[in-house]
Each structure stands twice: as C-alpha cells, then as structure tokens.
Write an enzyme that holds these catalytic residues in place. Structure first.
Site, PDB file in Angstrom:
ATOM      1  N   HIS A 363      55.902 -24.993 101.338  1.00  0.00           N
ATOM      2  CA  HIS A 363      56.288 -24.028 102.689  1.00  0.00           C
ATOM      3  C   HIS A 363      58.097 -24.813 102.523  1.00  0.00           C
ATOM      4  O   HIS A 363      59.075 -23.644 102.986  1.00  0.00           O
ATOM      5  CB  HIS A 363      56.045 -24.700 103.939  1.00  0.00           C
ATOM      6  CG  HIS A 363      54.840 -23.720 104.558  1.00  0.00           C
ATOM      7  ND1 HIS A 363      53.920 -23.948 105.273  1.00  0.00           N
ATOM      8  CD2 HIS A 363      54.241 -22.430 103.861  1.00  0.00           C
ATOM      9  CE1 HIS A 363      52.157 -22.902 105.470  1.00  0.00           C
ATOM     10  NE2 HIS A 363      52.488 -22.077 104.987  1.00  0.00           N
ATOM     11  N   GLU A 604      50.638  -7.599  81.238  1.00  0.00           N
ATOM     12  CA  GLU A 604      51.267  -9.812  81.375  1.00  0.00           C
ATOM     13  C   GLU A 604      49.733  -9.935  80.061  1.00  0.00           C
ATOM     14  O   GLU A 604      50.402 -10.883  80.492  1.00  0.00           O
ATOM     15  CB  GLU A 604      51.280  -9.332  82.691  1.00  0.00           C
ATOM     16  CG  GLU A 604      50.570  -9.132  83.447  1.00  0.00           C
ATOM     17  CD  GLU A 604      50.910  -9.928  84.968  1.00  0.00           C
ATOM     18  OE1 GLU A 604      51.823 -10.243  84.871  1.00  0.00           O
ATOM     19  OE2 GLU A 604      50.060  -9.856  86.255  1.00  0.00           O
ATOM     20  N   ASP A 628      53.697 -14.275  82.366  1.00  0.00           N
ATOM     21  CA  ASP A 628      52.691 -14.135  81.668  1.00  0.00           C
ATOM     22  C   ASP A 628      52.201 -13.384  80.499  1.00  0.00           C
ATOM     23  O   ASP A 628      51.150 -14.388  80.152  1.00  0.00           O
ATOM     24  CB  ASP A 628      51.469 -13.698  82.945  1.00  0.00           C
ATOM     25  CG  ASP A 628      51.535 -14.077  84.060  1.00  0.00           C
ATOM     26  OD1 ASP A 628      51.554 -15.771  84.225  1.00  0.00           O
ATOM     27  OD2 ASP A 628      51.478 -13.590  85.108  1.00  0.00           O
ATOM     28  N   CYS A 675      59.871  -7.306  85.197  1.00  0.00           N
ATOM     29  CA  CYS A 675      60.387  -8.023  86.306  1.00  0.00           C
ATOM     30  C   CYS A 675      59.950  -9.355  85.959  1.00  0.00           C
ATOM     31  O   CYS A 675      59.997 -10.064  86.692  1.00  0.00           O
ATOM     32  CB  CYS A 675      59.672  -7.446  87.346  1.00  0.00           C
ATOM     33  SG  CYS A 675      57.604  -6.769  86.830  1.00  0.00           S
TER      34      CYS A 675
HETATM   35  C1  PEP Z   1      54.953 -12.214  85.377  1.00  0.00           C
HETATM   36  O1  PEP Z   1      54.538 -12.559  85.006  1.00  0.00           O
HETATM   37  O2  PEP Z   1      56.751 -12.062  84.427  1.00  0.00           O
HETATM   38  C2  PEP Z   1      55.500 -11.619  86.855  1.00  0.00           C
HETATM   39  C3  PEP Z   1      56.091 -11.192  86.950  1.00  0.00           C
HETATM   40  O3  PEP Z   1      54.244 -12.105  87.809  1.00  0.00           O
HETATM   41  P1  PEP Z   1      54.171 -13.432  88.623  1.00  0.00           P
HETATM   42  O4  PEP Z   1      55.506 -14.388  88.138  1.00  0.00           O
HETATM   43  O5  PEP Z   1      54.566 -12.915  89.827  1.00  0.00           O
HETATM   44  O6  PEP Z   1      53.117 -14.227  87.940  1.00  0.00           O
HETATM   45 MG    MG Z   2      52.197 -12.219  86.231  1.00  0.00          MG
END
Ligand code: PEP
Ligand code: MG
Length: 765
Positions: A363, A604, A628, A675
C-alpha cells in the site's frame, strides 16, 4: 562448527552496517571469532589497477591496510583472485606463490585459507583466515568460509558501489553509505531522515504478567480509540486525494477493528498478560501468517498489520511522546512506513519514503506513486535510530538510498534533478502538438493507469486516451471482490474524465505477482499458473460482473475498448465473446442502450504470436505487453533480482518477435498498440516506429519525452534501423546503433533513460 544460525546472524548484522568500513570490521571480527582463528583479513578488488588491496585486517599489522596490494596472480591472495577458487594451505611460507610482506608482520603465521568473494561473476575481493599453527583447515572451515563469502558478496559489492578503491581508502568512513532496494515509486528526493512512526519496536516489549487485567484492558481500549482517531485525522489530511488512497485508510481501519485481532489481544490480556505483551504476541502471529506467504501482495498485508500494531504500542508505552517536527524536507524511513505516517507529514515536506520491508505492491508504494513521492522498498536491515536527522538522497529510479552523501554527490543530484525538471518544463509546449514523425507518420500517445490519481497527470501531459487501464488495482486495494456497482462507479469516472478519448480497459489480470488478498491461491509457479483470462474464464460470475460494469459505464459515452490479458488460445477469445454477448443481452433486456465496444487482446504469451491469423476477424486490435512477452520469451522472472541482468528488453529474439507480431497483425487487419515498459524507452521507440506500431501507451511522466523522440526522427530512418537490428546478435549491438541514432537526431543528452541519469550521479562520489 559454526552453526547455520550463527551464519545467518553474521549476514544479518553485516547488512545493518552503516558504511563499508563498519561492514568490513563486522565481517572480520565475527568470522575471526566464530572460526577461532588468529587472523581474518579482507582484500577488495581495485578494478582500475587489477589489484587486490588489503582493506581490513584483524591479526595482521593494521598499518598495512591500503598498502598491501597484490596484482591478480601474485601471492596467495592474488592467486585465489586469479583462479577464483578456494586455497587451503597448511604452511603458507612454503607455498611457491607465497609473497612475504614485512609490514604485515605475518612471520609466524602458517595456516592459510582464502576464498574469492564473487558477485554475479564479478570478483569483488578475497576473504582470508590464517593461523599461527601449521595445520590444514578442515572441510567444515572451508564450507563455512565459502558460504559466508557467497552470502556477503552482494552486500560488499553494494557497499563498494561505484566508488574507486583508492578513494574509499581515503574516505572509507564517509563514502558509499547507500543501500539498494526495490523501486516503489520513481523520482529523486533530497532531505533528512525522520523515523517513521514510533521508534519503539516489539523487541522492546517484555513478556510481563499484569496484576490488574481490567486496567490493562482499559489501556488497550484507549489505544484503539487513539489509533482510530489518528487514522481519521490522516484521512482528513489526505482529503482531495483519489478514492484509492482513501480506500487504503479504510483498509487500515478494518485491520484495527478486526474482531479476530482485537479478541485475540483481549483474550491474552484477560489471561494475565500486560497489554503491550498481548499486543506483541498477537500482532507477530498475525503478521507472520501473511509474511510467510510466497506472494508479494500477501506479504505486504503483513506490513499493514505491523504498522497498526506499532501504532497501538506507541500509545500504550509512550502516550505522551512529543510529536516529531517536520520542518525540513523529510525522508521517512522505517520498517514499514504506514499510510498514517505519511499523512502526518505536512503537505510539501515529504520528499521520500524508505521501507526496510515491503514490495512494489505494498500500500505504501501504491500511495507513494499516487502522490508522486519517490519510494524505495525492501532495503533490508537499516540502523534507523543512527540515521535519524542525517541527510539522505533517495533515488527512486534506481531503487537506491544514499545516506550522508558527500557534497559532490549531493550537488550532482541537485543539478540533475534541476536539469531533469527544466527539460520536462521545456517539453510542456509539446502537449497539444501531434505525435508525428518528421515525415508525417502519426501515432497515438496513450497513458497506462490503474489508479484514479493517474488520470490528471496523463491528461495534463496530453495523453490522447488510456492504452492500458489495469483493473486489478482497484481490486487489490479492496478487502473483497468489488461489487458490480462499485466497479461501475470507478470505470464510469475514468471513462467520463477521458471522454471522448478512448479508454482501453483490461479485464482482471490477477495472479502472477498480483494476487488478491481475499482470494489466496497457492501455486509453485504463479507466473505460469492461474493468471489473467485463465482465472476470469473459470469464474464467470466474477467476470460477468466486471464486463457488465464496463458496459454500463460505457453507456452514452462509447469510448470504452476492452482488452483481454494472458490470451494463449483462440478458445479463450471465443469464450470471452460468449460472456460478452450474454452480458449485452441481459443489459439490453434491462433497458440499457449498450453498444458492442471494440475488443482486443494483449499479445504477451509467446504462443499468441502464432495465432494472429485467426484473430483478425474476431478482434479489433492487439496490444503488445512487452513486460510479460520478454519474461516468457527469455524465461526470466520479471521480478527476480538475481536474473535481472538477463531481462534484456531489446534481446535480438525480442526484437524479432516484435517484428513478426507487427507484420502478422497488419496482415490480418489488426491495429497494433504497445503498452509494456518498452514504450517509454526512447531507443526502443525508434524500432517500434520502424515496425509501424501506431499507439504507444506508457506512464504519464514519460509521455512528453517520448513524443519529443517521435517528433525528432523520420519513419523512413527508423525502418532502416529495424532492418539493421534484425541482423544483429546482441542487445549491446542493437543499443549501440540506436543510441547513435538518438545522438544523430540531437536527442542523446536528454533521452538516456533516467536510470542512466542517476547512474551518472551515483558515480560522482
Ligand atoms: C505487460 O505484460 O507488458 C503489461 C503491460 O502488463 P502487466 O505489466 O500489467 O503484466
Ligand atoms: Mg502483462
């Protein structure tokens, strides 16, 4: 034979050392003592001169410290360093490699046992024990010394840091007071250490019996009332902060008022324990249950329990303690830095947070990011009492804290922080300009969010929408699955604030390092387990609630896009559509005007790369999750410090995979967005542009910098970079080429990653 417990104690003690000098003293005295030897010495590697330098000794002449220097291969110590192997010699002077140093006064010393200290393949130094007698050290001695050297290599390496051995010798007491931890929240803070919460610890509590349980119960009740009032006051001080910050206070109040906890404490008091002793036992029992769990999130809940426990203890033992003053820029340091500690520091005075325990998901870290305060978590043992009032620099980019920095280091951090913010200010003018390359290739700049608090920074920096809304965050700061109504309210707020810009909401991606506190799952390999879409499809009752909440929130706004995480098969996509249809049908029959939103998936899991031919007619877009994708492609746990150097973001295989994915996606008519963290890496952005990625989604802070990169290069040029990168065989080679391209575009000075900026500062000893 030195016991395992003793070994652990040495390692623990050494980690509390406030300087390299203190660390060396602790190691030599404890090893000498445990092994009952006449001499224990530590040599460290002076990489500039390829020499091992005697840095500390107990048993040899102390004046030889810094003077005895052995090139690799010279003398027994140099031999150990060169061979990177243990050397056990019965009678050292008779060994052909022996080198006599008159200043060391080791004439009558015979037995020698030396082991290399190696950290991640790098020779840090050599640890030596010696004895007057002619004798061979036994197997247990060897095993102990090898083990202790392996355990301490990381701490020694960190303590040396980037300091040069020659400079360390001159100023060993003052330099290199830094500790490493995990990044909780990025940024740089320069201030003075204030101990978080009470300096009391449960170690100070004696297990005494009381003569008057009724009076003890009354004291306990009073403490509960006091802490409750502190939390209310804290929450009021934080008024205006986002709902998720407020939710953390609610979670603390729930712990404080939990029947389990309170009844257990009261029962012990009634059975005769004094209130502090009852509190200590119960808090430690409850916290230990969470802390023993493997996953980070549950461990973090143990922190919350301890924080509440320490607050109660303080009111029990020091009800009249004087409040700390926060007149200077404050860096809160403590085992756990609770939400209520943060709330006590006046607005604008808190510049950093350092927690001995904790993870990036605690947190405290969530709150620190929401408030924009740099935080370093999990630094391990620290002598907090000794550090109070001392100056410190918190480097939230590197996850490092410098205590009592030299004036040069301080000046360098101040200079860099200033330069950094000047540069950011100079980019403000880009806010409303399009993100387009010099030859007109237009891309979208989106923001990654999950906290309501991220909305404003994203919009202020010109985000054209949300490329990744991580819905698990609202789920994680809850104490049970949020209801459809609760989710609806949060989603509606995000969609309305960004309207008419698109918001890509990812369905629940729990599992891996993001378990839910109220839904424990035990798995040996959580990253390969019940994660993301696998979990939600197995729980349609939860999934339907989320889909319904999203669709309802989108009514009349129509800026929602739904994205599915961890997809590894076409069946998963089809199963989702069945649920989507079901939810739409039900909502329409309830009288709502529901439109089908665009749907996409995260690419991913590497398997999905090869399924894109089947995705084109099912989906509208894909978003590449490089965090990922890299983890699964390279088989490197994204959160494991020991293999962090193998997490190669631009590994040639990652580059080839990205190229393949974009080609396949366009062939199948799918829009491509990215992303993962890679979207905020200027060098990588050059390649992604060249591959034709059309949407970049990143943290709000990186938006202006990346837009600046995009506007400074041509698409044509980046296509050439991709062609070259596809022929390269290492990340180093690829980065060299990309850095050169950044430099040629006039971007080098400002666009090295911030990690590198703070690296430069760290070397300014
Ligand atoms: C990723 O895996 O690149 C991603 C954006 O998702 P997270 O980091 O939330 O797993
Ligand atoms: Mg991810």
């Amino acid at each position: 034979m030195p016991s395992l417990a003793r070994l652990q104690r040495i390692v623990q003690d050494v980690n509390t050392a406030a300087s390299l000098d203190e660390m060396l003293r602790m190691i030599s005295s404890q090893v000498k003592d445990v092994m009952a030897v006449d001499v224990c010495s530590i040599y460290l590697m002076d990489s500039d001169r390829e020499e091992l330098v005697l840095m500390h000794t107990l048993g040899l002449n102390a004046t030889s410290v810094g003077r005895i220097r052995l090139p690799l291969g010279d003398g027994l110590v140099g031999f150990v360093g060169e061979q990177q192997q243990l050397l056990n010699v019965e009678d050292a002077p008779r060994h052909p490699k022996f080198h006599f140093f008159s200043e060391a006064k080791e004439e009558n010393i015979h037995a020698f046992l030396g082991v290399p200290i190696i950290h991640f393949r790098k020779l840090v130094g050599v640890l030596v024990v010696q004895q007057r007698a002619i004798r061979r050290f036994d197997d247990e001695d060897e095993a102990f010394l090898v083990t202790i050297a392996a355990h301490l290599s990381g701490a020694l390496n960190d303590a040396i840091g980037s300091g040069k051995i020659s400079e360390l010798l001159k100023t060993s007491k003052k330099t290199n007071n830094f500790v490493n931890g995990i990044v909780g929240s990025t940024g740089v803070g320069i201030g003075w250490v204030v101990a978080a919460g009470s300096r009391l610890s449960f170690k100070d509590v004696e297990d005494l019996c009381s003569l008057d349980p009724v009076a003890e119960l009354a004291l306990f009740d009073q403490a509960v009332v006091g802490v409750r009032a502190q939390l209310v006051q804290g929450q009021q001080l934080m008024a205006g902060t986002p709902g998720d910050v407020q939710a953390i206070f609610d979670a603390y109040r729930m712990i404080l008022d939990s029947d389990d906890l309170q009844c257990a404490i009261r029962d012990r008091i009634k059975a005769g324990a004094i209130a502090p002793a009852a509190l200590k036992i119960v808090i430690e029992e409850h916290a230990a249950i969470f802390e023993a769990m493997e996953d980070l999130y549950f461990r973090a809940r143990g922190e919350d329990i301890r924080d509440i426990g320490l607050r109660l203890l303080r009111l029990l033992l020091e009800p009249d303690a004087v409040e700390v003053s926060y007149d200077r820029p404050t860096i809160l340091v403590g085992s756990v830095v609770g939400v209520s500690d943060i709330a006590q520091v006046p607005h604008g005075k808190l510049v950093g947070i350092v927690c001995k325990q904790g993870s990036a998901l605690s947190h405290t870290a969530i709150l620190a990011s929401a408030l924009g305060i740099p935080a370093v978590m999990g630094v391990g043992e620290l002598p907090v009492r000794k550090l109070v009032g001392k100056s410190a620099i918190i480097d939230g980019y590197q996850g490092r804290v410098h205590f009592q920095p030299s004036s040069a280091l301080r000046a360098e951090f101040i200079r860099l922080a200033r330069k950094d913010s000047e540069f950011d200010r100079s980019l403000e003018k880009l806010r409303d300009l399009p993100a387009a390359t010099l030859d007109g290739f237009r891309v979208n700049m989106f923001v990654n969010t999950g906290l309501l608090s991220d909305i404003t920074p994203g919009l202020e920096r010109g985000a054209e929408g949300v490329g990744l809304y991580r819905t698990e965050i609202p789920f994680m700061v809850h104490e049970s699955f949020p209801t459809e109504e609760e989710q609806y309210r949060v989603y509606r707020k995000v969609l309305s604030q960004f309207h008419p810009r698109p918001v890509t909401m990812r369905t629940l991606d729990i599992g891996g390092d993001k378990p839910l506190p109220y839904f424990p799952v035990q798995e040996d390999n959580p990253y390969l387990g019940w994660r993301g879409i696998r979990f939600t499809l197995d729980h349609p009752e939860i999934f339907l609630g989320q889909i319904r909440a999203m669709l309802r929130a989108n009514e009349g706004l129509n800026n929602l896009k739904i994205m599915l995480p961890m997809i590894s098969s076409v069946d998963e996509v089809d199963s989702f559509f069945e649920l989507l249809r079901k939810a739409m049908k039900a909502l329409r029959s309830e009288g709502l005007e529901i439109d089908k939103p665009p749907v996409g998936i995260m690419v991913e899991v590497p398997a999905t790369m090869f399924l894109l031919d089947y995705m084109g007619w099912r989906l509208d877009f894909i978003s590449i999750g490089t965090n990922d994708l890299t983890q699964y492609l390279l088989a490197v746990d994204r959160n494991n410090q020991s293999v962090a150097s193998l997490f190669s973001r631009l590994h040639p295989s990652v580059v080839r995979a990205l190229h393949y994915i974009t080609e396949q996606a366009y062939k199948n008519g799918l829009d491509v967005s990215l992303c993962g963290e890679l979207a905020a890496d200027p060098a990588a952005v050059l390649l992604l542009l060249g591959m034709g990625v059309k949407s970049f989604s990143m943290n709000a802070h990186s938006l202006p910098r990346i837009k600046h990169v995009i506007r400074s290069v041509s698409r044509l040029q980046t296509e050439g970079l991709v062609a070259n990168a596809l022929r390269m065989q290492s990340e180093t080679e690829i980065r060299l080429m990309l850095n050169k391209a950044l430099e040629n575009a006039g971007l080098e000075e400002h666009l090295v990653r911030r990690g590198k900026i703070s690296n430069k500062a760290a070397s300014a000893k």
